[in-house]
Design a protein around this motif. Structure first.
Motif, PDB file in Angstrom:
ATOM      1  N   ARG A  20      24.649  61.098  10.157  1.00 36.11           N
ATOM      2  CA  ARG A  20      24.140  61.326   8.796  1.00 36.11           C
ATOM      3  C   ARG A  20      22.616  61.373   8.803  1.00 36.11           C
ATOM      4  N   LEU A  24      20.355  64.670   7.630  1.00 31.16           N
ATOM      5  CA  LEU A  24      19.401  64.631   6.523  1.00 31.16           C
ATOM      6  C   LEU A  24      17.988  64.949   6.999  1.00 31.16           C
ATOM      7  N   LYS A  45      30.339  63.738   1.258  1.00 34.65           N
ATOM      8  CA  LYS A  45      29.212  63.002   0.673  1.00 34.65           C
ATOM      9  C   LYS A  45      27.896  63.403   1.335  1.00 34.65           C
ATOM     10  N   GLU A  49      24.453  65.340  -0.100  1.00 37.63           N
ATOM     11  CA  GLU A  49      23.076  64.862   0.094  1.00 37.63           C
ATOM     12  C   GLU A  49      22.191  65.962   0.676  1.00 37.63           C
ATOM     13  N   GLU A  52      21.274  68.296  -2.072  1.00 32.37           N
ATOM     14  CA  GLU A  52      20.250  67.706  -2.948  1.00 32.37           C
ATOM     15  C   GLU A  52      18.852  67.919  -2.377  1.00 32.37           C
TER      16      GLU A  52
END
Length: 260
Positions: A20, A24, A45, A49, A52
């Motif tokens: 993760r 990101l 999920k 992210e 976003e």
């Protein structure tokens, strides 16, 4: 650092922990992401992210131990996101057991994910880069346990040594095609994997829960546990043009715990 703006990256084990963090960070640095994990809820999920942040995300559910599933995920990435430039073979599991207690089933499961999964990812990425007519970056998850065999982590250490071997061999085989292959070697990262390792040490040795983790952290020269972001920053470097002349290396990023 050189930009990875507009590049397409696939991260296995992208639904939690270090994966993760890598996803990101690559998204913040401009890449679009395909995320592969066995847990559909987690991978969705993380995909949210990534979106976003403003990048495209493609969540995929697959088991990296399944060669066909890895090749399918690479194909889906190329189709869904318009290519593939960076392959991060991050998925892995830990196992804490004395050498005497390791069973064939334990070893088979560990090896199928930590070694076979990396090999299938290397193969699939190289084939896709070749099909697309360009070079690319293959980045594998090794560990400080790939440089130093740890007591109670013998089988796990063996898998991470194996990743170093695959990284070196693949780097030599693919260099003429401008495909670089490197590995990152984290130390004690504060993720769910280390919670599991610490609990297993407690079960086997009678140590208090948390004490094994604290003991390892106490040995880190920089004085703190590693974060997923610490690992991700180095992976982003390996993914960038700044690392174009680097291949076949398995570099420790552990805050000063194992030295080679």
């Amino acid at each position: 650092m050189a930009s990875i703006e507009g590049k397409v990256a696939l991260v296995t084990g992208g639904g939690q922990g270090i994966g993760r963090g890598i996803a990101l960070r690559l998204a913040r640095d401009g890449a679009d992401l395909a995320l592969v994990d066995v847990n559909s809820e987690n991978v969705e999920k993380v995909a949210a992210e990534v979106r976003e942040i403003g990048r495209r995300a493609l969540p995929l559910v697959a088991d990296v131990a399944d060669r066909a599933a890895v090749f399918d995920a690479v194909d889906a990435t190329s189709t869904g996101l318009g290519g593939l430039d960076i392959m991060v073979n991050n998925a892995g599991i830990a196992q804490v057991a004395p050498i005497d207690d390791i069973t064939p089933d334990d070893l088979s499961k560990l090896w199928s994910i930590n070694v076979d999964g990396v090999l299938w990812g290397i193969q699939a990425a190289a084939a896709k880069f070749r099909e697309l007519g360009h070079g690319g970056k293959i980045i594998n998850a090794s560990s400080i346990a790939g440089h130093d065999g740890f007591a109670m982590l013998g089988a796990y250490s063996a898998t991470k040594f194996a990743v170093r071997a695959l990284t070196q061999a693949a780097a030599k085989e693919y260099a003429a095609e401008q495909i670089t292959v490197n590995a990152y070697c984290p130390g004690v990262v504060g993720t769910d994997m280390w919670v599991t390792i610490d609990q297993r040490f407690a079960d086997l040795t009678g140590a208090a829960v948390g004490s094994t983790y604290a003991k390892f952290v106490d040995g880190i020269a920089l004085g703190r546990a590693e974060t997923a972001d610490d690992v991700a920053s180095f992976v982003s470097y390996l993914a960038s043009a700044d690392a174009n002349y680097m291949t076949g290396q398995s570099v420790m990023i552990d805050g000063g715990l194992v030295y080679r």
